[in-house]
Design a protein around this motif. Structure first.
Motif, PDB file in Angstrom:
ATOM      1  N   GLU A   1      61.791  14.732   8.704  1.00 39.72           N
ATOM      2  CA  GLU A   1      61.444  14.895   7.296  1.00 39.72           C
ATOM      3  C   GLU A   1      62.175  13.895   6.422  1.00 39.72           C
ATOM      4  N   GLN A   2      63.398  13.536   6.811  1.00 35.63           N
ATOM      5  CA  GLN A   2      64.185  12.589   6.023  1.00 35.63           C
ATOM      6  C   GLN A   2      63.746  11.148   6.222  1.00 35.63           C
ATOM      7  N   SER A   3      63.141  10.845   7.367  1.00 36.83           N
ATOM      8  CA  SER A   3      62.813   9.457   7.685  1.00 36.83           C
ATOM      9  C   SER A   3      61.344   9.108   7.487  1.00 36.83           C
ATOM     10  N   LEU A   4      60.481  10.113   7.328  1.00 35.68           N
ATOM     11  CA  LEU A   4      59.056   9.858   7.178  1.00 35.68           C
ATOM     12  C   LEU A   4      58.510  10.674   5.998  1.00 35.68           C
ATOM     13  N   PRO A   5      57.365  10.280   5.464  1.00 33.96           N
ATOM     14  CA  PRO A   5      56.771  11.033   4.347  1.00 33.96           C
ATOM     15  C   PRO A   5      56.092  12.315   4.829  1.00 33.96           C
ATOM     16  N   VAL A   6      56.874  13.209   5.431  1.00 26.93           N
ATOM     17  CA  VAL A   6      56.352  14.480   5.910  1.00 26.93           C
ATOM     18  C   VAL A   6      57.197  15.618   5.354  1.00 26.93           C
ATOM     19  N   LYS A   7      56.600  16.789   5.330  1.00 21.09           N
ATOM     20  CA  LYS A   7      57.305  18.006   4.948  1.00 21.09           C
ATOM     21  C   LYS A   7      57.252  18.961   6.127  1.00 21.09           C
ATOM     22  N   VAL A   8      58.379  19.580   6.429  1.00 24.08           N
ATOM     23  CA  VAL A   8      58.449  20.551   7.513  1.00 24.08           C
ATOM     24  C   VAL A   8      58.654  21.926   6.893  1.00 24.08           C
ATOM     25  N   THR A   9      57.655  22.779   7.049  1.00 22.37           N
ATOM     26  CA  THR A   9      57.708  24.120   6.487  1.00 22.37           C
ATOM     27  C   THR A   9      57.851  25.119   7.628  1.00 22.37           C
ATOM     28  N   ARG A  10      58.869  25.949   7.538  1.00 26.86           N
ATOM     29  CA  ARG A  10      59.096  26.979   8.555  1.00 26.86           C
ATOM     30  C   ARG A  10      58.892  28.341   7.921  1.00 26.86           C
ATOM     31  N   ILE A  11      57.948  29.095   8.459  1.00 27.22           N
ATOM     32  CA  ILE A  11      57.697  30.446   7.979  1.00 27.22           C
ATOM     33  C   ILE A  11      57.462  31.339   9.187  1.00 27.22           C
ATOM     34  N   GLY A  12      58.370  32.300   9.391  1.00 25.82           N
ATOM     35  CA  GLY A  12      58.226  33.173  10.549  1.00 25.82           C
ATOM     36  C   GLY A  12      58.094  32.355  11.816  1.00 25.82           C
ATOM     37  N   PRO A  13      57.087  32.665  12.641  1.00 32.77           N
ATOM     38  CA  PRO A  13      56.923  31.937  13.909  1.00 32.77           C
ATOM     39  C   PRO A  13      56.110  30.657  13.778  1.00 32.77           C
ATOM     40  N   ILE A  14      56.071  30.058  12.601  1.00 32.72           N
ATOM     41  CA  ILE A  14      55.296  28.834  12.387  1.00 32.72           C
ATOM     42  C   ILE A  14      56.214  27.697  11.952  1.00 32.72           C
ATOM     43  N   VAL A  15      56.008  26.528  12.546  1.00 32.38           N
ATOM     44  CA  VAL A  15      56.583  25.287  12.043  1.00 32.38           C
ATOM     45  C   VAL A  15      55.398  24.396  11.698  1.00 32.38           C
ATOM     46  N   TRP A  16      55.257  24.099  10.433  1.00 30.93           N
ATOM     47  CA  TRP A  16      54.107  23.319   9.967  1.00 30.93           C
ATOM     48  C   TRP A  16      54.605  21.973   9.485  1.00 30.93           C
ATOM     49  N   ILE A  17      54.142  20.904  10.152  1.00 24.68           N
ATOM     50  CA  ILE A  17      54.535  19.540   9.819  1.00 24.68           C
ATOM     51  C   ILE A  17      53.328  18.860   9.179  1.00 24.68           C
ATOM     52  N   HIS A  18      53.477  18.513   7.894  1.00 27.04           N
ATOM     53  CA  HIS A  18      52.341  17.979   7.162  1.00 27.04           C
ATOM     54  C   HIS A  18      52.810  16.899   6.193  1.00 27.04           C
ATOM     55  N   ALA A  19      51.854  16.149   5.680  1.00 25.86           N
ATOM     56  CA  ALA A  19      52.178  15.069   4.755  1.00 25.86           C
ATOM     57  C   ALA A  19      52.821  15.631   3.500  1.00 25.86           C
ATOM     58  N   SER A  20      53.853  14.954   3.022  1.00 22.43           N
ATOM     59  CA  SER A  20      54.548  15.420   1.818  1.00 22.43           C
ATOM     60  C   SER A  20      53.824  14.956   0.556  1.00 22.43           C
TER      61      SER A  20
END
Length: 330
Positions: free
Chosen positions: A311-330
């Motif tokens: 997340e720090q090195s690329l234009p992505v956002k990492v969202t963690r909610i419960g049993p989900i890790v969602w990696i998507h464009a920021s």
């Protein structure tokens, strides 16, 4: 911070982002965290803004990979609310079940669950779950490392040395014994050695063999046997000639040290590999994942730290909610 603490760490969400709000609600509902009062609040949130319904539909699409419809989680609780709170949603017909029918359904569910467990794990000698690795000392002095999500049958005694890799991946450090070849059956392919160190991985119909030390023979039903030596890897696909290439065996087999090594690999490939080790559902919505490349060493006990670095090195956002890790464009 312990490994469990790391797995439970949550990223701060944007309270004004409807998608973040929707994911929070989906997680609370699907995991059973939301009580009747919370569900009434959810209904008010859902009806308060047209953007919320749209965001909820997207969040549902993410959650559907878990195999549970959203309404199935909260509808029974909503039915217990006062009419003023529940009437916003169209009433759904409900069946009345007699107690014998419930008992029969419960028995059937138990049978299906146990049957699935037997089919996946119990019928094999050695198994590992997602993110789990095991080291097994074999009777002949050899050692087998079983990687994440794997299963194998073991027949090693004074007369025979045979492993059947039913799924997943394993590494073998084989004790030298010219009188008793060591064989690994991996579906369409069979590996035979006298004394060496190598890894075998099943990828769908393909079998990938990577040699770290010595020489192995890899045979399949529809192709001539090939010999693979140290720092070589062969991929066997049914109906195709085996493909041998030079690799760094240390890098390819680094998983048994608790780390994964990637050199100039597409981000999508790296994330696909990490999904094998993460017990959560990892979803990727990043269009550049198939083009951008990275070189990295990932500590399997600290996956969240690597996600943070991404997340720090690329234009992505990492969202963690419960049993989900969602990696998507920021």
């Amino acid at each position: 911070m312990s490994d469990d603490d790391t797995m439970q760490k949550k990223m701060e969400l944007d309270p004004n982002d409807p998608m973040d709000q929707a994911l929070v609600w989906v997680s609370r509902i699907a995991t059973g965290e939301a009580d009747a009062n919370a569900l009434a609040e959810f209904e008010r949130w859902r009806d308060s803004d047209a953007r919320h319904e749209k965001a909820l539909n997207e969040a549902r699409r993410l959650w559907v990979m878990l195999g549970e419809p959203l309404e199935a989680q909260y509808a029974p609780v909503m039915a217990s609310l006062p009419a003023s709170a529940a009437q916003r949603r169209q009433a759904r017909p409900r069946r009345r079940w007699r107690r014998p029918a419930l008992a029969t359904a419960a028995a059937l569910l138990l049978a299906v669950t146990l049957g699935g467990q037997w089919q996946r794990d119990w019928r094999f000698d050695q198994t590992t779950g997602t993110g789990e690795q095991r080291t097994i000392a074999l009777a002949d002095g050899s050692t087998m490392w079983l990687n994440t999500g794997s299963a194998a049958d073991v027949q090693v005694d004074g007369n025979r040395r045979h492993i059947r890799l039913a799924r997943g991946e394993a590494y073998f450090d084989v004790a030298h014994d010219p009188q008793h070849p060591f064989t690994v059956d991996a579906g369409s392919s069979q590996v035979m050695v006298l004394g060496t160190a190598f890894g075998v991985r099943r990828e769908g119909e393909d079998v990938v063999v990577t040699v770290q030390r010595g020489k192995v023979q890899v045979a399949s039903a529809d192709a001539p046997a090939v010999f693979v030596t140290a720092d070589e890897q062969v991929r066997v696909h049914p109906g195709a000639a085996p493909h041998i290439e030079a690799v760094s065996a240390e890098q390819m087999l680094s998983w048994r040290t608790g780390r994964l090594q990637f050199e100039n690999r597409r981000i999508g490939e790296v994330l696909d590999e990490l999904k094998r080790y993460d017990r959560r559902l990892v979803l990727v919505s990043y269009p550049q994942a198939g083009q951008q490349r990275v070189s990295s060493i990932v500590d399997l006990a600290r996956l969240d730290e690597w996600y943070d670095t991404l997340e720090q090195s690329l234009p992505v956002k990492v969202t963690r909610i419960g049993p989900i890790v969602w990696i998507h464009a920021s």
